[in-house]
Scaffold this motif. Sequence first.
Motif, short mmCIF file in Angstrom:
data_model
loop_
_atom_site.label_atom_id
_atom_site.label_comp_id
_atom_site.label_asym_id
_atom_site.label_seq_id
_atom_site.Cartn_x
_atom_site.Cartn_y
_atom_site.Cartn_z
N LYS A 237 0.85 -1.19 0.00
CA LYS A 237 0.00 0.00 0.00
C LYS A 237 0.89 1.24 0.00
CE LYS A 237 -3.85 -2.32 0.17
NZ LYS A 237 -4.76 -2.37 -1.01
N PRO A 238 0.36 2.40 -0.41
CA PRO A 238 1.19 3.60 -0.50
C PRO A 238 1.83 3.97 0.84
CG PRO A 238 -0.90 3.94 -1.63
CD PRO A 238 -1.02 2.62 -0.92
N GLY A 239 3.04 4.50 0.78
CA GLY A 239 3.74 4.93 1.98
C GLY A 239 3.38 6.35 2.37
N ASP A 295 9.35 1.44 -3.25
CA ASP A 295 8.08 1.23 -3.92
C ASP A 295 8.13 1.83 -5.33
OD1 ASP A 295 5.11 2.30 -4.53
OD2 ASP A 295 5.00 0.51 -3.28
N ALA A 296 7.38 1.26 -6.25
CA ALA A 296 7.44 1.68 -7.66
C ALA A 296 7.04 3.13 -7.85
CB ALA A 296 6.54 0.77 -8.51
N THR A 297 6.13 3.65 -7.00
CA THR A 297 5.64 5.03 -7.20
C THR A 297 6.40 6.05 -6.37
OG1 THR A 297 3.97 4.74 -5.48
CG2 THR A 297 3.33 4.19 -7.74
N ALA A 298 7.36 5.61 -5.56
CA ALA A 298 8.08 6.54 -4.69
C ALA A 298 9.16 7.28 -5.48
CB ALA A 298 8.71 5.79 -3.53
N PRO A 299 9.52 8.47 -5.04
CA PRO A 299 10.52 9.28 -5.75
C PRO A 299 11.95 8.87 -5.40
CG PRO A 299 9.67 10.50 -3.89
CD PRO A 299 8.92 9.20 -3.92
#
Length: 413
Positions: A237-239, A295-299
Amino acid sequence: MFYTEEDAIQFINENDVRFIKLFFTDFYGAIKAISIQPTELLRAFSEGIPFDASNVKGFMNEKKSDLFIVPDASTLCVLPWRPQQGRVVRFFCSIRYADGTPFETDVRKLLDDFEQKAKAKGYEFKIGTESEFYLFKNDEKGNPTTEPHDNAGYFDLAPADKGENVRREICLTLEQMGVHPESSHHEAGPGQNEVDFCRSDALNAADNLQTFKIVVKTIAARNGLYASFMPKPIAEKPGNGLHINISLYKDGKNLFASDSLSGDAGAFIAGILSRISEMTPFLNPFPNSYKRLNDATAPKKISWSYENSTQLIRIPTFKNENTGIDVRSPDSSGNPYLAIYMILAAGFEGIEKNLSLPELKGSEDCPVLPLSLEEAVKVARNGDFEKKVLPSTAIDFLNSSKNVVCDPPFGEA
């Protein structure tokens, strides 16, 4: 309202204040406090309140442990959730030695001193923050569980969004304390929420973040919930990120309001990018931080872009007098004074060195941040940035064996 020491004493005498809480922050960002009676406030202003600093991480050792807490009168604030008869107020504090000299590892003062030096050179910063957190249910004994408060998603409404009233109470409480939220909403994760803040000077922005954390925890508990700023509390899940928005002014002009990123504006961004890996153990200080960054969506790419929210530094295409860059890699588990200070110091170094902003690249061509806390600490130690911007007492503390990677508070990493 800006209070002087005389104003603060008068307010306390006239408003039925019975307890005064003195807040300060340890090197890792944990908020500490001691309560005093109103009769002790004058002594606190003039001499400070002594405490055993050997028990505070990043401060002193057992052989030389006496430090003093001195309240900053301008930060006087009533705690709205405490009784209105026999009120409780708080001050943020500076840390001093017995002879009155500042304590080197007082990161709140580090940030304040840096901001004042920048102002003397004609530069000013306006900082806004966007902080994410999860709300979890408690069990029948009041202990936190891993069950989210709801299963809503990004920008969802009630009744799916069960955090709406909690966020409302958080924002109204903050306003009573002089902290001004800009917006709030449900985030992408189940039980995940976000509150964004209006821009202010750097020191006030960091103070506001510490106030925000206290308010979120307090209001959540009052609603039978547990609030977590843990960077990655639920796998898959998103961080929880802490996005730091920075507007840079030179002689009163916002340098990011222009369509051009030449000169100081580009050099400031280049400075952050050049030092971001060395800063990472301070912006992402716990092992759990790297579960979020991986995570794949993290910067996690060391890159900048217009609009793209997966880049480390995002530059909005819409320009106005409040325009600023968005630094997206930090999380809220660490010390906000230290995080903001190091980011601004790196940007200012870029200006002093007249660094050039790297060209836009595809994400596959960009270097990445350290992938673990151990790697991040190694990168920082092999560089010279922490030695340049941190006092020797802090470096000695970081280099002591067991203190480099410490266990975080329960539930926060």
